[in-house]
Design a protein around this motif. Sequence first.
Motif, PDB file in Angstrom:
ATOM      1  N   GLN A  63       0.831  -1.200   0.000  1.00 49.09           N
ATOM      2  CA  GLN A  63       0.000   0.000   0.000  1.00 49.09           C
ATOM      3  C   GLN A  63       0.869   1.255   0.000  1.00 49.09           C
ATOM      4  O   GLN A  63       0.612   2.202  -0.748  1.00 49.09           O
ATOM      5  CB  GLN A  63      -0.922  -0.003   1.218  1.00 49.09           C
ATOM      6  N   TYR A  64       1.911   1.278   0.817  1.00 43.64           N
ATOM      7  CA  TYR A  64       2.776   2.442   0.901  1.00 43.64           C
ATOM      8  C   TYR A  64       3.503   2.690  -0.417  1.00 43.64           C
ATOM      9  O   TYR A  64       3.763   3.834  -0.792  1.00 43.64           O
ATOM     10  CB  TYR A  64       3.796   2.250   2.032  1.00 43.64           C
ATOM     11  N   ARG A  65       3.811   1.631  -1.124  1.00 43.87           N
ATOM     12  CA  ARG A  65       4.500   1.759  -2.413  1.00 43.87           C
ATOM     13  C   ARG A  65       3.556   2.113  -3.546  1.00 43.87           C
ATOM     14  O   ARG A  65       3.987   2.332  -4.672  1.00 43.87           O
ATOM     15  CB  ARG A  65       5.224   0.458  -2.746  1.00 43.87           C
ATOM     16  N   GLY A  66       2.249   2.141  -3.268  1.00 43.48           N
ATOM     17  CA  GLY A  66       1.291   2.470  -4.306  1.00 43.48           C
ATOM     18  C   GLY A  66       0.880   1.277  -5.144  1.00 43.48           C
ATOM     19  O   GLY A  66       0.241   1.447  -6.191  1.00 43.48           O
ATOM     20  N   LEU A  67       1.228   0.063  -4.694  1.00 43.49           N
ATOM     21  CA  LEU A  67       0.858  -1.149  -5.429  1.00 43.49           C
ATOM     22  C   LEU A  67      -0.513  -1.660  -5.019  1.00 43.49           C
ATOM     23  O   LEU A  67      -1.068  -2.541  -5.672  1.00 43.49           O
ATOM     24  CB  LEU A  67       1.909  -2.248  -5.184  1.00 43.49           C
ATOM     25  N   LEU A  68      -1.045  -1.110  -3.928  1.00 45.33           N
ATOM     26  CA  LEU A  68      -2.345  -1.519  -3.418  1.00 45.33           C
ATOM     27  C   LEU A  68      -3.121  -0.256  -3.089  1.00 45.33           C
ATOM     28  O   LEU A  68      -2.649   0.583  -2.316  1.00 45.33           O
ATOM     29  CB  LEU A  68      -2.167  -2.388  -2.161  1.00 45.33           C
ATOM     30  N   SER A  69      -4.287  -0.098  -3.664  1.00 44.74           N
ATOM     31  CA  SER A  69      -5.019   1.167  -3.544  1.00 44.74           C
ATOM     32  C   SER A  69      -6.057   1.168  -2.432  1.00 44.74           C
ATOM     33  O   SER A  69      -6.791   2.142  -2.278  1.00 44.74           O
ATOM     34  CB  SER A  69      -5.718   1.487  -4.876  1.00 44.74           C
ATOM     35  N   VAL A  70      -6.142   0.119  -1.631  1.00 42.71           N
ATOM     36  CA  VAL A  70      -7.136   0.051  -0.559  1.00 42.71           C
ATOM     37  C   VAL A  70      -6.810   1.074   0.516  1.00 42.71           C
ATOM     38  O   VAL A  70      -5.648   1.247   0.895  1.00 42.71           O
ATOM     39  CB  VAL A  70      -7.163  -1.366   0.053  1.00 42.71           C
ATOM     40  N   ARG A  71      -7.842   1.759   1.050  1.00 35.15           N
ATOM     41  CA  ARG A  71      -7.668   2.715   2.137  1.00 35.15           C
ATOM     42  C   ARG A  71      -8.460   2.246   3.346  1.00 35.15           C
ATOM     43  O   ARG A  71      -9.593   1.778   3.214  1.00 35.15           O
ATOM     44  CB  ARG A  71      -8.166   4.104   1.729  1.00 35.15           C
ATOM     45  N   THR A  72      -7.842   2.352   4.537  1.00 38.37           N
ATOM     46  CA  THR A  72      -8.520   1.954   5.770  1.00 38.37           C
ATOM     47  C   THR A  72      -8.194   2.966   6.867  1.00 38.37           C
ATOM     48  O   THR A  72      -7.234   3.731   6.753  1.00 38.37           O
ATOM     49  CB  THR A  72      -8.074   0.556   6.239  1.00 38.37           C
ATOM     50  N   PRO A  73      -8.967   2.966   7.967  1.00 37.28           N
ATOM     51  CA  PRO A  73      -8.646   3.860   9.099  1.00 37.28           C
ATOM     52  C   PRO A  73      -7.308   3.526   9.753  1.00 37.28           C
ATOM     53  O   PRO A  73      -6.768   4.335  10.515  1.00 37.28           O
ATOM     54  CB  PRO A  73      -9.810   3.617  10.066  1.00 37.28           C
ATOM     55  N   LEU A  74      -6.769   2.332   9.474  1.00 40.52           N
ATOM     56  CA  LEU A  74      -5.503   1.916  10.074  1.00 40.52           C
ATOM     57  C   LEU A  74      -4.291   2.313   9.241  1.00 40.52           C
ATOM     58  O   LEU A  74      -3.169   1.887   9.547  1.00 40.52           O
ATOM     59  CB  LEU A  74      -5.508   0.394  10.279  1.00 40.52           C
ATOM     60  N   ASP A  75      -4.489   3.128   8.217  1.00 42.53           N
ATOM     61  CA  ASP A  75      -3.375   3.500   7.333  1.00 42.53           C
ATOM     62  C   ASP A  75      -2.198   4.139   8.070  1.00 42.53           C
ATOM     63  O   ASP A  75      -1.043   3.856   7.731  1.00 42.53           O
ATOM     64  CB  ASP A  75      -3.877   4.423   6.227  1.00 42.53           C
ATOM     65  N   PRO A  76      -2.413   5.013   9.077  1.00 37.11           N
ATOM     66  CA  PRO A  76      -1.250   5.560   9.795  1.00 37.11           C
ATOM     67  C   PRO A  76      -0.409   4.480  10.478  1.00 37.11           C
ATOM     68  O   PRO A  76       0.826   4.569  10.488  1.00 37.11           O
ATOM     69  CB  PRO A  76      -1.878   6.512  10.813  1.00 37.11           C
ATOM     70  N   LEU A  77      -1.059   3.449  11.034  1.00 39.59           N
ATOM     71  CA  LEU A  77      -0.305   2.351  11.634  1.00 39.59           C
ATOM     72  C   LEU A  77       0.375   1.512  10.562  1.00 39.59           C
ATOM     73  O   LEU A  77       1.515   1.057  10.737  1.00 39.59           O
ATOM     74  CB  LEU A  77      -1.236   1.472  12.476  1.00 39.59           C
ATOM     75  N   ALA A  78      -0.309   1.310   9.447  1.00 37.39           N
ATOM     76  CA  ALA A  78       0.292   0.556   8.344  1.00 37.39           C
ATOM     77  C   ALA A  78       1.522   1.280   7.815  1.00 37.39           C
ATOM     78  O   ALA A  78       2.509   0.655   7.418  1.00 37.39           O
ATOM     79  CB  ALA A  78      -0.732   0.361   7.222  1.00 37.39           C
ATOM     80  N   ALA A  79       1.482   2.623   7.810  1.00 43.40           N
ATOM     81  CA  ALA A  79       2.636   3.391   7.343  1.00 43.40           C
ATOM     82  C   ALA A  79       3.845   3.183   8.245  1.00 43.40           C
ATOM     83  O   ALA A  79       4.985   3.117   7.773  1.00 43.40           O
ATOM     84  CB  ALA A  79       2.288   4.877   7.279  1.00 43.40           C
ATOM     85  N   VAL A  80       3.618   3.057   9.564  1.00 47.12           N
ATOM     86  CA  VAL A  80       4.721   2.782  10.495  1.00 47.12           C
ATOM     87  C   VAL A  80       5.387   1.462  10.143  1.00 47.12           C
ATOM     88  O   VAL A  80       6.620   1.339  10.142  1.00 47.12           O
ATOM     89  CB  VAL A  80       4.210   2.770  11.950  1.00 47.12           C
ATOM     90  N   VAL A  81       4.575   0.464   9.835  1.00 42.66           N
ATOM     91  CA  VAL A  81       5.116  -0.845   9.440  1.00 42.66           C
ATOM     92  C   VAL A  81       5.879  -0.728   8.126  1.00 42.66           C
ATOM     93  O   VAL A  81       7.007  -1.221   7.982  1.00 42.66           O
ATOM     94  CB  VAL A  81       3.974  -1.877   9.312  1.00 42.66           C
TER      95      VAL A  81
END
Length: 371
Positions: free
Chosen positions: A321-339
């Motif tokens: 998702q961070y690389r732009g290969l997955l376009s799904v958006r969720t409320p957990l995106d800030p935590l996913a960005a940390v990962v």
Amino acid sequence: MSDPRRRRALLTSGVLFLAGPFLPFALGVVERRLGRGREAYSAPGPLREDPFVEVIIPAYLEESTVGATVDRLTTDLEKSSVRHLVHVVASDGGTAAAAAAAGKVTLTGRGGKPAAVNAAVEQSTADVLVLTDANCRIEPPDWPVRMLRELQETSLLSANKTEQGSDDVLFWRLESLLKRDATKRVGSLGVVGEFLAMRLRDYRPIPPATTSDDLWLAMDFDSRGLRVGVSPTITTTEDPAPRPEQWERRVRIAYGQLSMALPQLRALSRTPAGRNYLAHKMYRLTVGAAAFWTGLGAAVSLRPRALVPLIGVPVAAAVAQYRGLLSVRTPLDPLAAVVALQAIPVAAVSRIVRRRLSRDQPTVGWRKVPR
């Protein structure tokens, strides 16, 4: 590896990873008890009563952004009653034309940001230099007054960076907290190229092949006993780049930091701000990231094997998702960005190794997406 050893590896890795945000604060406690701090740096020389400020904007393929930036900077400087010159060093004709309202426009070929900045500084007669980018906004509008006030105590002044609507909100909040604490104590080398202010007499030319010009300046000032700090009141704001571009930008920054700072570990360890930088940035890019991936490997290797997809799939999805290969958006995106940010050092190290093995000659500048 036996299960007890895997569990110990998981526990150790978890502690090392989670220690990253707290390590600079712990170092600060130790430094204070040892009596190490601002006294390690010489007081900056006084500014003249009515200093002349030159804002330098090195710009390449910024045709749609540079005009508004020039207008905004000019307005802020005029309202602050600061004598000034806004100087755009454009590496292409379209950017030069769009920057026509600037006090000075220099059209050059593409020689990289260090060459553009060096060329502008060589011509300068200002008292204070400000380096900024064509796609960012400096806040608040009275930043020139704040900058001149804060330069009374700092030789190289940077700002806190923010991105509007970015998934990296947790990262930027932590960065702001760490830089504010370090600046109060010993100074911070965690500067950003979007805003750098200094006296003209303190500037030394940036080597042409420099991969991270802002870090080079911070390390150069620090090595000369000149204090580097981040303003508690000035911020830079820009719109987040598209995800593929943001990924490339993050990798490029990590590449520059690792390739420049690691060979200077001994020199950095000799200064208070250098030690803070090692505990802040370098720990996160090396020990912290290694601990994350080691811990992840230990976790997925534990029984039951059913845990593997429960752990591996979300991590892979976060990076994709961070690389732009997955376009799904969720409320957990800030935590996913940390990962996902833990994958940045891996990509940067891979790039360093590839370039060393292939013996590639340094290229001028980076791949640039037109704006």
